[in-house]
Motif scaffolding. Structure first.
Motif, PDB file in Angstrom:
ATOM      1  N   GLY A 209       0.776  -1.228   0.000  1.00 37.47           N
ATOM      2  CA  GLY A 209       0.000   0.000   0.000  1.00 37.47           C
ATOM      3  C   GLY A 209       0.806   1.275   0.000  1.00 37.47           C
ATOM      4  O   GLY A 209       0.237   2.367  -0.024  1.00 37.47           O
ATOM      5  N   THR A 210       2.126   1.181   0.040  1.00 34.64           N
ATOM      6  CA  THR A 210       2.971   2.364   0.043  1.00 34.64           C
ATOM      7  C   THR A 210       3.973   2.256  -1.105  1.00 34.64           C
ATOM      8  O   THR A 210       4.832   1.370  -1.099  1.00 34.64           O
ATOM      9  N   MET A 211       3.837   3.160  -2.064  1.00 30.34           N
ATOM     10  CA  MET A 211       4.705   3.112  -3.231  1.00 30.34           C
ATOM     11  C   MET A 211       5.203   4.519  -3.554  1.00 30.34           C
ATOM     12  O   MET A 211       4.415   5.457  -3.654  1.00 30.34           O
ATOM     13  N   SER A 212       6.504   4.657  -3.720  1.00 22.29           N
ATOM     14  CA  SER A 212       7.084   5.943  -4.099  1.00 22.29           C
ATOM     15  C   SER A 212       6.910   6.148  -5.609  1.00 22.29           C
ATOM     16  O   SER A 212       6.621   5.199  -6.342  1.00 22.29           O
ATOM     17  N   TRP A 213       7.138   7.380  -6.033  1.00 18.75           N
ATOM     18  CA  TRP A 213       7.078   7.658  -7.464  1.00 18.75           C
ATOM     19  C   TRP A 213       8.124   6.831  -8.195  1.00 18.75           C
ATOM     20  O   TRP A 213       7.856   6.276  -9.254  1.00 18.75           O
ATOM     21  N   LYS A 214       9.309   6.725  -7.614  1.00 17.04           N
ATOM     22  CA  LYS A 214      10.395   5.959  -8.235  1.00 17.04           C
ATOM     23  C   LYS A 214      10.005   4.485  -8.386  1.00 17.04           C
ATOM     24  O   LYS A 214      10.249   3.884  -9.433  1.00 17.04           O
ATOM     25  N   GLN A 215       9.419   3.897  -7.364  1.00 11.55           N
ATOM     26  CA  GLN A 215       8.989   2.500  -7.447  1.00 11.55           C
ATOM     27  C   GLN A 215       7.905   2.329  -8.514  1.00 11.55           C
ATOM     28  O   GLN A 215       7.927   1.354  -9.276  1.00 11.55           O
TER      29      GLN A 215
ATOM     30  N   ILE B 242       3.373   9.615 -15.577  1.00 15.49           N
ATOM     31  CA  ILE B 242       2.145  10.266 -15.118  1.00 15.49           C
ATOM     32  C   ILE B 242       1.386   9.397 -14.125  1.00 15.49           C
ATOM     33  O   ILE B 242       0.985   9.867 -13.052  1.00 15.49           O
ATOM     34  N   VAL B 243       1.192   8.130 -14.455  1.00 17.26           N
ATOM     35  CA  VAL B 243       0.422   7.247 -13.568  1.00 17.26           C
ATOM     36  C   VAL B 243       1.157   7.053 -12.241  1.00 17.26           C
ATOM     37  O   VAL B 243       0.535   7.089 -11.174  1.00 17.26           O
ATOM     38  N   ALA B 244       2.472   6.868 -12.280  1.00 11.11           N
ATOM     39  CA  ALA B 244       3.247   6.712 -11.047  1.00 11.11           C
ATOM     40  C   ALA B 244       3.133   7.958 -10.170  1.00 11.11           C
ATOM     41  O   ALA B 244       3.065   7.855  -8.934  1.00 11.11           O
ATOM     42  N   PHE B 245       3.088   9.130 -10.790  1.00  9.70           N
ATOM     43  CA  PHE B 245       2.939  10.378 -10.030  1.00  9.70           C
ATOM     44  C   PHE B 245       1.620  10.393  -9.265  1.00  9.70           C
ATOM     45  O   PHE B 245       1.580  10.727  -8.080  1.00  9.70           O
ATOM     46  N   PHE B 246       0.528  10.013  -9.936  1.00  7.85           N
ATOM     47  CA  PHE B 246      -0.777  10.062  -9.298  1.00  7.85           C
ATOM     48  C   PHE B 246      -1.002   8.926  -8.293  1.00  7.85           C
ATOM     49  O   PHE B 246      -1.803   9.077  -7.364  1.00  7.85           O
ATOM     50  N   LEU B 247      -0.311   7.825  -8.459  1.00 10.67           N
ATOM     51  CA  LEU B 247      -0.521   6.685  -7.557  1.00 10.67           C
ATOM     52  C   LEU B 247       0.519   6.599  -6.438  1.00 10.67           C
ATOM     53  O   LEU B 247       0.420   5.724  -5.584  1.00 10.67           O
ATOM     54  N   ARG B 248       1.481   7.512  -6.440  1.00  8.50           N
ATOM     55  CA  ARG B 248       2.507   7.475  -5.397  1.00  8.50           C
ATOM     56  C   ARG B 248       1.871   7.747  -4.043  1.00  8.50           C
ATOM     57  O   ARG B 248       0.837   8.413  -3.941  1.00  8.50           O
ATOM     58  N   SER B 249       2.478   7.225  -3.004  1.00 10.55           N
ATOM     59  CA  SER B 249       2.015   7.495  -1.652  1.00 10.55           C
ATOM     60  C   SER B 249       2.534   8.863  -1.233  1.00 10.55           C
ATOM     61  O   SER B 249       3.701   9.193  -1.468  1.00 10.55           O
ATOM     62  N   LYS B 250       1.664   9.626  -0.652  1.00 14.45           N
ATOM     63  CA  LYS B 250       2.042  10.970  -0.222  1.00 14.45           C
ATOM     64  C   LYS B 250       2.566  10.899   1.193  1.00 14.45           C
ATOM     65  O   LYS B 250       2.050  10.179   2.029  1.00 14.45           O
ATOM     66  N   GLY B 251       3.591  11.707   1.446  1.00 18.36           N
ATOM     67  CA  GLY B 251       4.108  11.814   2.811  1.00 18.36           C
ATOM     68  C   GLY B 251       5.122  10.828   3.093  1.00 18.36           C
ATOM     69  O   GLY B 251       5.528  10.015   3.622  1.00 18.36           O
TER      70      GLY B 251
END
Length: 159
Positions: free
Chosen positions: A67-73, A150-159
């Motif tokens: 449930g936690t994914m960075s933009w890089k991942q 784009i998709v990784a940006f929107f699905l990344r975990s914030k914080g």
């Protein structure tokens, strides 16, 4: 290899969705009697293409990253999916033009020539299996990278 199973699976799913889309285009006549509208309607494939990447990266985030994914991942996962799609693209083009819609090239060549868009030689060169295989590899790479970003940006975990 187990670590990349999600990306490999979704690369195959993407390719299957693309082949189904081509079959649908053929069924509704976009590769024959409605070839004039093909260039417009084929662009709608962007909708299911983006949806596949969203579903793939959501699954990656949930299943593989708890449930936690960075933009890089997310980017790395998207790029691996893209790599699979790129590798499958020539085979998908072969299946499309040899099995699903073998009359596409003669139809689109005739249309381009009749509309004065191209000479007979240029149409035969441009609308050919080898050229479409090359275009599909390049297009899959470019669009896959952009979609992944784009998709990784929107699905990344914030914080």
């Amino acid at each position: 290899m187990q670590k990349y199973l999600t990306e490999i699976r979704w690369g195959f799913i993407f390719t299957a969705v693309m082949l189904l889309w081509m079959w649908g285009e053929q069924l509704v006549g976009l590769h024959g009697r409605h070839i004039a509208q093909h260039a417009t309607y084929t662009n709608l494939f962007a909708i299911p293409a983006i949806l596949v990447y969203v579903l793939a990266l959501r699954q990656k985030k949930t299943r593989d990253y708890n449930g936690t994914m960075s933009w890089k991942q997310g980017m790395q996962a998207g790029l691996l999916i893209t790599l699979v799609v790129v590798l499958l693209s020539p085979a998908a083009q072969w299946l499309t033009h040899k099995v699903i819609t073998p009359d596409y090239f003669p139809n689109v060549q005739a249309y381009a020539i009749a509309q004065g868009m191209m000479s007979t030689e240029r149409a035969a060169e441009y609308f050919s299996l080898n050229n479409y295989m090359l275009q599909s590899v390049i297009g899959a790479a470019i669009m896959g990278v952009l979609t992944s970003v784009i998709v990784a940006f929107f699905l990344r975990s914030k914080g």
